[in-house]
Design an enzyme around this catalytic site. Structure first.
Site, short mmCIF file in Angstrom:
data_model
loop_
_atom_site.label_atom_id
_atom_site.label_comp_id
_atom_site.label_asym_id
_atom_site.label_seq_id
_atom_site.Cartn_x
_atom_site.Cartn_y
_atom_site.Cartn_z
N HIS A 53 0.85 -1.19 0.00
CA HIS A 53 0.00 0.00 0.00
C HIS A 53 0.88 1.25 0.00
O HIS A 53 1.79 1.37 0.82
CB HIS A 53 -0.93 0.00 1.21
CG HIS A 53 -1.93 -1.12 1.19
ND1 HIS A 53 -2.98 -1.15 0.30
CD2 HIS A 53 -2.05 -2.25 1.93
CE1 HIS A 53 -3.70 -2.25 0.50
NE2 HIS A 53 -3.15 -2.93 1.48
N ASP A 239 -14.12 -4.91 13.49
CA ASP A 239 -14.43 -3.52 13.19
C ASP A 239 -15.81 -3.43 12.54
O ASP A 239 -16.66 -4.28 12.79
CB ASP A 239 -13.34 -2.92 12.28
CG ASP A 239 -13.26 -3.62 10.92
OD1 ASP A 239 -13.98 -4.62 10.70
OD2 ASP A 239 -12.47 -3.17 10.07
N ASP A 321 -7.65 -11.61 8.15
CA ASP A 321 -8.30 -10.32 8.37
C ASP A 321 -7.83 -9.30 7.33
O ASP A 321 -8.65 -8.58 6.76
CB ASP A 321 -7.99 -9.81 9.77
CG ASP A 321 -8.63 -8.45 10.04
OD1 ASP A 321 -9.69 -8.42 10.70
OD2 ASP A 321 -8.10 -7.41 9.59
N ASP A 326 -9.33 -5.89 2.79
CA ASP A 326 -9.14 -5.43 1.42
C ASP A 326 -10.30 -5.86 0.53
O ASP A 326 -10.78 -5.09 -0.31
CB ASP A 326 -7.82 -5.97 0.85
CG ASP A 326 -6.61 -5.18 1.34
OD1 ASP A 326 -6.80 -4.05 1.83
OD2 ASP A 326 -5.49 -5.70 1.25
#
Length: 347
Positions: A53, A239, A321, A326
């Site tokens: 990234h 999350d 995860d 993504d």
């Protein structure tokens, strides 16, 4: 009520077995495990993906440890209310929203000469400082600025007073143990203590504390400050984004009442049973996917010669995860159900 706080893995199992509005689909788990395994097997996904990234740091240094600590002290609640433009950071001619806006904002501040990753600086940070640092290209400010400033002051003071002004010192004290480091983080910093009560049992999720360790591990590729032989002690990071991906993959199932709340954008309070069911079932779903993928790996020539410690560095709930997060971001625009909306500092 039991005063003993269950760790996230136990909490996920407990919550999944006592849920009313969220359940797991075994067929969905099987399908998801196949998708994840193919990605891992082809080397399309590993801890090295983290540094792919553009906004994540590439250098494996103490300065990067300090960058990651600030990142995960502020890594929560980026969604904005319906009808508002997204909070947006412009960096090097590109616009970023959500988590990526946080990364871009940290990088921009450092380039502007602000010592944002130094505890000596952020132990005294103000809301006005943060308003400037994370100034938006739109009329929408970064959510929860007051809480973010409070988090930074709390952690900055403790790091400066107790841990030689750096999270790197905490890592060294943990002696390569993810389990011990997690305990140190949640016991020293209130703002990382992500737990609650569910069905008369104290449960925990520790989203930001776990991802703090996982980001360090991934950035340092399991070496130096990121060397944690027990990285598989960590679970997924519960999350609001990964549960949406798990639902789209057919892994999570929601009751009609819960689906109605999500579709209409109703706020679910932090600590509400529905919120805990979503988060706990997500943890347990990823554990089941992980176990299924692990079984496939042990029969695969790519992984069969690895011992358990070596395999844990390539295959664990953290990697799964990262993959699911993504995936969730990539399908965001066409997701079959909105994320749950809970305004909290914990995710």
């Amino acid at each position: 009520m039991s005063n003993q706080v269950m760790l996230p893995r136990e909490s996920g199992s407990f919550i999944a077995s006592h849920s009313k509005d969220v359940s797991l689909c075994e067929e969905g788990i099987s399908r998801a495990s196949e998708i994840v395994f193919k990605s891992l097997k082809s080397n399309a996904y590993s801890y090295k993906t983290w540094k792919d990234h553009e906004l994540h740091p590439k250098e494996m240094s103490k300065a990067t440890v300090d960058w990651i600590f600030v990142l995960d002290t502020l890594n929560f609640s980026f969604w904005v209310d319906d009808g508002l433009e997204p909070w947006t950071i412009r960096h090097k001619g590109k616009d970023f929203q959500g988590y990526w806006a946080l990364c871009a904002g940290i990088n921009r501040a450092i380039e502007e000469g602000i010592h944002l990753t130094s505890p000596s600086y952020y132990r005294n940070i103000t809301i006005d400082d943060l308003k400037h640092i994370f100034r938006s290209e739109t009329s929408t400010e970064m959510p929860l600025l007051e809480e973010r400033a409070k988090n930074l002051r709390e952690t900055g003071n403790i790091l400066a007073q107790t841990f030689q002004n750096s999270f790197a010192h905490m890592i060294l004290l943990a002696n390569k143990s993810a389990k011990l480091l997690l305990s140190m983080v949640i016991n020293n910093f209130d703002c990382f203590r992500d737990d609650g009560d569910f069905c008369n049992q104290k449960v925990s999720f520790y989203k930001r504390a776990q991802i703090l360790i996982a980001d360090t591990w991934a950035c340092f590729e399991g070496k130096g400050f990121g060397e944690f032989p027990d990285i598989d002690f960590l679970t997924m990071f519960a999350d609001y984004k990964v549960p949406q991906g798990l639902y789209d993959l057919g892994v999570l199932q929601f009751s009609e009442a819960l689906k109605q709340k999500l579709v209409t954008g109703q706020l679910i309070p932090h600590g509400d049973q529905l919120e805990m069911e979503i988060r706990g079932n997500s943890i347990w779903a990823v554990e089941k996917i992980y176990l299924a993928v692990k079984l496939k790996a042990k029969k695969s020539p790519e992984f069969s010669n690895m011992d358990s410690l070596e395999l844990a560095q390539y295959l664990n709930s953290v990697i799964i995860d990262f993959y699911l997060w993504d995936f969730s971001k990539n399908v965001e625009a066409r997701a079959s159900i909105p994320c749950h909306k809970t305004r909290t500092i914990f995710y």
